[in-house]
Design a protein around this motif. Structure first.
Motif, short mmCIF file in Angstrom:
data_model
loop_
_atom_site.label_atom_id
_atom_site.label_comp_id
_atom_site.label_asym_id
_atom_site.label_seq_id
_atom_site.Cartn_x
_atom_site.Cartn_y
_atom_site.Cartn_z
N LEU A 54 -47.43 -44.46 -7.29
CA LEU A 54 -46.17 -43.85 -7.71
C LEU A 54 -45.63 -44.47 -8.99
N ASP A 55 -45.73 -45.79 -9.13
CA ASP A 55 -45.22 -46.42 -10.36
C ASP A 55 -46.00 -45.97 -11.59
N HIS A 56 -47.32 -45.76 -11.43
CA HIS A 56 -48.11 -45.26 -12.56
C HIS A 56 -47.71 -43.83 -12.91
N LEU A 57 -47.48 -43.03 -11.89
CA LEU A 57 -47.05 -41.65 -12.11
C LEU A 57 -45.71 -41.63 -12.84
N ALA A 58 -44.78 -42.46 -12.40
CA ALA A 58 -43.45 -42.51 -13.02
C ALA A 58 -43.54 -42.90 -14.49
N LYS A 59 -44.34 -43.92 -14.79
CA LYS A 59 -44.47 -44.38 -16.18
C LYS A 59 -45.10 -43.31 -17.06
N ALA A 60 -46.13 -42.66 -16.55
CA ALA A 60 -46.82 -41.65 -17.34
C ALA A 60 -45.97 -40.39 -17.51
N LEU A 61 -45.18 -40.06 -16.51
CA LEU A 61 -44.29 -38.89 -16.61
C LEU A 61 -43.27 -39.06 -17.73
N ALA A 62 -42.92 -40.30 -18.03
CA ALA A 62 -41.90 -40.57 -19.04
C ALA A 62 -42.31 -40.09 -20.42
N TRP A 63 -43.61 -39.99 -20.69
CA TRP A 63 -44.03 -39.61 -22.04
C TRP A 63 -45.03 -38.47 -22.09
N ALA A 64 -45.76 -38.19 -21.02
CA ALA A 64 -46.78 -37.14 -21.06
C ALA A 64 -46.12 -35.78 -21.30
N ARG A 65 -46.72 -35.01 -22.16
CA ARG A 65 -46.15 -33.70 -22.53
C ARG A 65 -46.89 -32.51 -21.92
N ALA A 66 -48.01 -32.79 -21.27
CA ALA A 66 -48.79 -31.71 -20.67
C ALA A 66 -49.45 -32.22 -19.39
N PHE A 67 -49.70 -31.30 -18.48
CA PHE A 67 -50.27 -31.65 -17.19
C PHE A 67 -51.63 -32.33 -17.35
N HIS A 68 -52.50 -31.77 -18.19
CA HIS A 68 -53.83 -32.36 -18.40
C HIS A 68 -53.74 -33.74 -19.04
N GLU A 69 -52.75 -33.92 -19.91
CA GLU A 69 -52.54 -35.23 -20.52
C GLU A 69 -52.13 -36.25 -19.45
N LEU A 70 -51.29 -35.82 -18.53
CA LEU A 70 -50.85 -36.69 -17.44
C LEU A 70 -52.04 -37.05 -16.54
N ALA A 71 -52.86 -36.06 -16.19
CA ALA A 71 -54.05 -36.32 -15.36
C ALA A 71 -54.99 -37.29 -16.07
N ASP A 72 -55.19 -37.10 -17.36
CA ASP A 72 -56.07 -37.98 -18.12
C ASP A 72 -55.54 -39.41 -18.12
N GLU A 73 -54.25 -39.57 -18.32
CA GLU A 73 -53.66 -40.91 -18.35
C GLU A 73 -53.78 -41.60 -16.99
#
Length: 140
Positions: free
Chosen positions: A90-109
């Motif tokens: 969850l903490d990784h998801l929260a951090k990545a959500l703060a800057w990711a602009r696209a769903f695929h970018e979030l999955a990649d991160e």
């Protein structure tokens, strides 16, 4: 570097299961992986690293459950949710959500497939949603 580094390591888990053998095969139906539920995991050749990571985690969950053969959709949903929970903290998801602009970018991160990311989002608890929303609200 992916934000999920240091999280669940399916390869390490596999190494700790000395009785389990991994076999690379060409699945005729294109499935990413399978297990016999006791001591063998098959992974489809030709997958990208992130796909192998997700497929192996999925099959390890089936193995822990001692699932043998094809499972009904309800079991697959449970296994998908557990796979996503293990791979996406969850903490990784929260951090990545703060800057990711696209769903695929979030999955990649997060170093998962988009399907695994969707499973994680689909199975967030109310408490997890509250945490994510509070992080979102704190962003400038």
């Amino acid at each position: 570097m992916h934000s999920n580094v240091g999280g669940f390591d399916p390869w390490g888990s596999l190494r700790s299961l000395e009785h389990v053998r991994l076999s690379w095969v060409d699945m005729p139906d294109g499935a990413r992986g399978r297990t016999n539920g006791t001591d063998l995991i098959w992974l489809n050749r030709g997958q990208q690293q992130v796909e192998r990571r997700c497929a192996l985690t999925h099959e390890l969950v089936h193995l822990e459950r001692r699932d043998i053969g094809c499972q009904p959709a309800t079991v697959e949903a449970i296994v998908n949710a557990e796979t996503a929970r293990r791979l996406i903290h969850l903490d990784h998801l929260a951090k990545a959500l703060a800057w990711a602009r696209a769903f695929h970018e979030l999955a990649d991160e997060l170093w998962v497939t988009p399907d695994v990311l969707q499973d994680r989002i689909d199975h967030l608890t109310e408490d997890e949603w509250d945490i994510l929303l509070s992080v979102e609200l704190q962003q400038p």
